[in-house]
Design an enzyme around this catalytic site. Sequence first.
Site, PDB file in Angstrom:
ATOM      1  N   GLU A 115      73.929  -6.791  25.402  1.00 15.43           N
ATOM      2  CA  GLU A 115      74.788  -7.982  25.285  1.00 15.43           C
ATOM      3  C   GLU A 115      74.976  -8.408  23.835  1.00 15.43           C
ATOM      4  O   GLU A 115      75.706  -9.354  23.548  1.00 15.43           O
ATOM      5  CB  GLU A 115      74.221  -9.168  26.071  1.00 15.43           C
ATOM      6  N   ARG A 153      90.861  10.225   6.464  1.00 19.77           N
ATOM      7  CA  ARG A 153      92.182  10.667   5.995  1.00 19.77           C
ATOM      8  C   ARG A 153      92.629   9.946   4.726  1.00 19.77           C
ATOM      9  O   ARG A 153      93.687  10.271   4.188  1.00 19.77           O
ATOM     10  CB  ARG A 153      93.218  10.569   7.105  1.00 19.77           C
TER      11      ARG A 153
HETATM   12  C1  9WO Z   1      80.440  -9.742  25.369  1.00 17.70           C
HETATM   13  C2  9WO Z   1      81.146 -10.838  25.813  1.00 17.70           C
HETATM   14  C3  9WO Z   1      81.298 -11.391  27.059  1.00 17.70           C
HETATM   15  C4  9WO Z   1      82.099 -12.525  27.179  1.00 17.70           C
HETATM   16  C5  9WO Z   1      82.727 -13.075  26.069  1.00 17.70           C
HETATM   17  C6  9WO Z   1      82.545 -12.507  24.807  1.00 17.70           C
HETATM   18  C7  9WO Z   1      81.766 -11.401  24.709  1.00 17.70           C
HETATM   19  N1  9WO Z   1      81.465 -10.675  23.639  1.00 17.70           N
HETATM   20  C8  9WO Z   1      80.651  -9.701  24.018  1.00 17.70           C
HETATM   21  C9  9WO Z   1      80.154  -8.754  23.081  1.00 17.70           C
HETATM   22  O1  9WO Z   1      80.453  -8.837  21.924  1.00 17.70           O
HETATM   23  N2  9WO Z   1      79.349  -7.778  23.561  1.00 17.70           N
HETATM   24  C10 9WO Z   1      78.899  -6.769  22.649  1.00 17.70           C
HETATM   25  C11 9WO Z   1      79.261  -5.405  23.192  1.00 17.70           C
HETATM   26  C12 9WO Z   1      77.459  -6.752  22.352  1.00 17.70           C
HETATM   27  C13 9WO Z   1      77.182  -5.757  21.268  1.00 17.70           C
HETATM   28  C14 9WO Z   1      78.045  -4.480  21.335  1.00 17.70           C
HETATM   29  N3  9WO Z   1      79.281  -4.618  21.972  1.00 17.70           N
HETATM   30  C15 9WO Z   1      80.536  -4.446  21.490  1.00 17.70           C
HETATM   31  C16 9WO Z   1      81.070  -4.162  20.231  1.00 17.70           C
HETATM   32  N4  9WO Z   1      81.546  -4.578  22.313  1.00 17.70           N
HETATM   33  N5  9WO Z   1      82.686  -4.433  21.677  1.00 17.70           N
HETATM   34  C17 9WO Z   1      82.449  -4.178  20.412  1.00 17.70           C
HETATM   35  C18 9WO Z   1      83.545  -4.019  19.527  1.00 17.70           C
HETATM   36  C19 9WO Z   1      83.374  -3.556  18.243  1.00 17.70           C
HETATM   37  C20 9WO Z   1      84.482  -3.446  17.404  1.00 17.70           C
HETATM   38  N6  9WO Z   1      85.716  -3.792  17.824  1.00 17.70           N
HETATM   39  C21 9WO Z   1      85.899  -4.237  19.084  1.00 17.70           C
HETATM   40  C22 9WO Z   1      84.835  -4.357  19.953  1.00 17.70           C
END
Ligand code: 9WO
Length: 256
Positions: A115, A153
């Site tokens: 999370e 790139r």
């Molecule tokens: C979970 C979540 C749930 C409800 C509202 C907001 C929320 N944010 C997150 C969240 O950030 N979860 C992360 C999952 C926890 C650490 C790694 N995760 C992650 C990185 N998910 N997505 C990314 C990411 C990275 C770069 N660009 C887009 C998404």
Amino acid sequence: MNICVVTLFPELVGAVGISGIPRVAIEQGALALSCVSPREFATNRHRTVDDRPFGGGPGMLMIAETLSLAIASARAAVPDAHVVLMSPQGARLNRAKVQALAAMPGLILVCGRYEGIDQRIVDALIDEQVSIGDYVLSGGELGAMVVIDAIARRLPGVLGDAQSVVQDSFETDLLDHPHYTRPERWQGADVPLVLRSGNHRAIDEWRLQQRLSGTARARPDLFYEHGLDDRARALLTAEWQHAAETIEKLGRLSDE
Ligand code: 9WO
């Protein structure tokens, strides 16, 4: 460019280096890609790297200690590294951000899982957060792979002359033109005559015109940045010229 990725899934991130431009960059020595896993620094019997959140709630968080040891190990591998956390909370990745990251002396890309990560890591060890878009993923790895591919790139000497020719910034902000290869007729559809004419000036003009009209149709917001220069005005077909000029005016108004 030396890039070290802090990730619980090094085999996943390593896959970005086995094909395409990142592979070429690595083979040429323009890019060095390595991974460090917090798991390597877990000391208990179960090699634990996660724990439950203070305050309750679902899921688990990455522990500060094992993550910080992994980042310290990455720092030793990449001196002067800029430390980036892949996160939906970050500034959106775009061409300017890719260019800025490519110009860094070295990069550590930190990938969260579960999370999220302990906030004290963000406060103490992260220079910048970067997002590849407004969606939640399973972790930061796919984001880190996008960053690595986009950087590869842009490294000097990786792409041939065709790409490294200095284009004016207006042209680089346009979308690409359509492409065709053989056969000349496929399922009743012909390759545009101009592309078979051998007239390279006419071909260049057609391609720029296609880029302008395609951009006006699919991504009119890209005109906000630069407006239209005289050559673009002349080439943009009347149908799209009106739309683009309207958009340009709106862009100016929103800046004021
Ligand atoms: C979970 C979540 C749930 C409800 C509202 C907001 C929320 N944010 C997150 C969240 O950030 N979860 C992360 C999952 C926890 C650490 C790694 N995760 C992650 C990185 N998910 N997505 C990314 C990411 C990275 C770069 N660009 C887009 C998404």
